[in-house]
Design a protein around this motif. Sequence first.
Motif, PDB file in Angstrom:
ATOM      1  N   TRP A  55      -1.017  -2.186   9.408  1.00 37.54           N
ATOM      2  CA  TRP A  55      -1.479  -1.597   8.155  1.00 37.54           C
ATOM      3  C   TRP A  55      -0.597  -0.447   7.689  1.00 37.54           C
ATOM      4  CZ3 TRP A  55      -3.964  -3.185   4.252  1.00 37.54           C
ATOM      5  CH2 TRP A  55      -4.480  -2.295   3.298  1.00 37.54           C
ATOM      6  N   SER A  56      -0.005   0.299   8.618  1.00 38.08           N
ATOM      7  CA  SER A  56       0.835   1.429   8.205  1.00 38.08           C
ATOM      8  C   SER A  56       2.018   0.953   7.378  1.00 38.08           C
ATOM      9  CB  SER A  56       1.302   2.226   9.427  1.00 38.08           C
ATOM     10  OG  SER A  56       2.041   1.418  10.319  1.00 38.08           O
ATOM     11  N   GLU A  57       2.612  -0.174   7.746  1.00 37.68           N
ATOM     12  CA  GLU A  57       3.712  -0.722   6.955  1.00 37.68           C
ATOM     13  C   GLU A  57       3.184  -1.431   5.712  1.00 37.68           C
ATOM     14  OE1 GLU A  57       7.573  -3.651   7.501  1.00 37.68           O
ATOM     15  OE2 GLU A  57       5.671  -4.206   8.452  1.00 37.68           O
ATOM     16  N   TRP A  58       2.181  -2.284   5.888  1.00 38.96           N
ATOM     17  CA  TRP A  58       1.661  -3.072   4.777  1.00 38.96           C
ATOM     18  C   TRP A  58       1.221  -2.164   3.620  1.00 38.96           C
ATOM     19  CZ3 TRP A  58       1.383  -8.397   4.186  1.00 38.96           C
ATOM     20  CH2 TRP A  58       0.624  -8.852   3.111  1.00 38.96           C
ATOM     21  N   SER A  59       0.466  -1.128   3.928  1.00 36.64           N
ATOM     22  CA  SER A  59      -0.106  -0.269   2.893  1.00 36.64           C
ATOM     23  C   SER A  59       0.913   0.669   2.264  1.00 36.64           C
ATOM     24  CB  SER A  59      -1.265   0.552   3.471  1.00 36.64           C
ATOM     25  OG  SER A  59      -0.807   1.453   4.468  1.00 36.64           O
ATOM     26  N   SER A  60       2.095   0.761   2.845  1.00 36.82           N
ATOM     27  CA  SER A  60       3.117   1.664   2.294  1.00 36.82           C
ATOM     28  C   SER A  60       3.766   1.107   1.039  1.00 36.82           C
ATOM     29  CB  SER A  60       4.196   1.946   3.347  1.00 36.82           C
ATOM     30  OG  SER A  60       4.986   0.791   3.595  1.00 36.82           O
ATOM     31  N   ASP A  61       3.571  -0.188   0.781  1.00 38.03           N
ATOM     32  CA  ASP A  61       4.142  -0.831  -0.404  1.00 38.03           C
ATOM     33  C   ASP A  61       3.024  -1.102  -1.399  1.00 38.03           C
ATOM     34  OD1 ASP A  61       5.282  -2.413  -2.332  1.00 38.03           O
ATOM     35  OD2 ASP A  61       6.310  -3.754  -0.931  1.00 38.03           O
TER      36      ASP A  61
END
Length: 295
Positions: free
Chosen positions: A271-277
Amino acid sequence: MTHHTLIRADTLLERLRHGTPTVLLDCGFDLFDPAAGERAYAAGHLPGAHYLHLERDLSGPTRDAAGRFRGRHPLPARDAWAALVARLGIAPGVQVVAYDAQGGPCAARAWWLLRWIGHDAAAVLDGGVAAWQAAGGTLTTAAPGRLDAAPYPARADAMPLVDAAALQARLGRVCLLDARAGERFRGEVEPLDAAAGHVPGALHRFFMDNLRPDGRFKDAATLRAELLPLVGAAAPADVVHMCGSGVTACHNLLALAHAGLGTGALYPGSWSEWSSDPARALARDGAAPGAGASS
């Protein structure tokens, strides 16, 4: 006997009393106090255990060479991890036991990383430090010596991975399990990452639900009964695990393996990567999927 998922504290005690080659890894860590695990290790750890820090040893840089954010705890470079493994005296076939005092998430991360490079003689101490002490095990403040092994042999990745692009392309065609706490999955709160919510279509399996009240894992039959309705008839390669940053997802991967249901793929960025975009879709319970927004 080689242990591949979990090992009981009394079994580990017997191994050590008989001098059976075993490498111990203390993986204690606190997301909100990154130095807490090292302090706890210095105050007392299992005899002979080496300390591995989640952010220094069990993770790699948060940005790639192009500056793109990879998540809060990306995987370490495979060669760097294999070199560290060798410096700890881990050679093919040597039993490794990882533990922590937080219910096993960081220990499970170490277990997964070892399996990733093809080292299947890896297990997590069931119940961690508390179970060790309850079984009569003692703690020490003595630092272990390093027993360098030969370079760990290069092997193909033994545990499957999925990146954000591949997951995006396969949404709706994979079983996606999210290991975060319920309030984070539902999007009620988000203390760490860019937006609240979850990947559309994801199912929820809080990693702590793998444990009994005493901190030990539920037995294999119980885990199987609880996990099978989530994964259904999906092939292991079609089951993708995520969490906040690719750590507690490993706890669910360990539980799945212990239950005899295979492993599945890890989405390390989670989620940390997914939600960064903000262009990636997100969902919140009771709300339609939408574009992510900074919290």
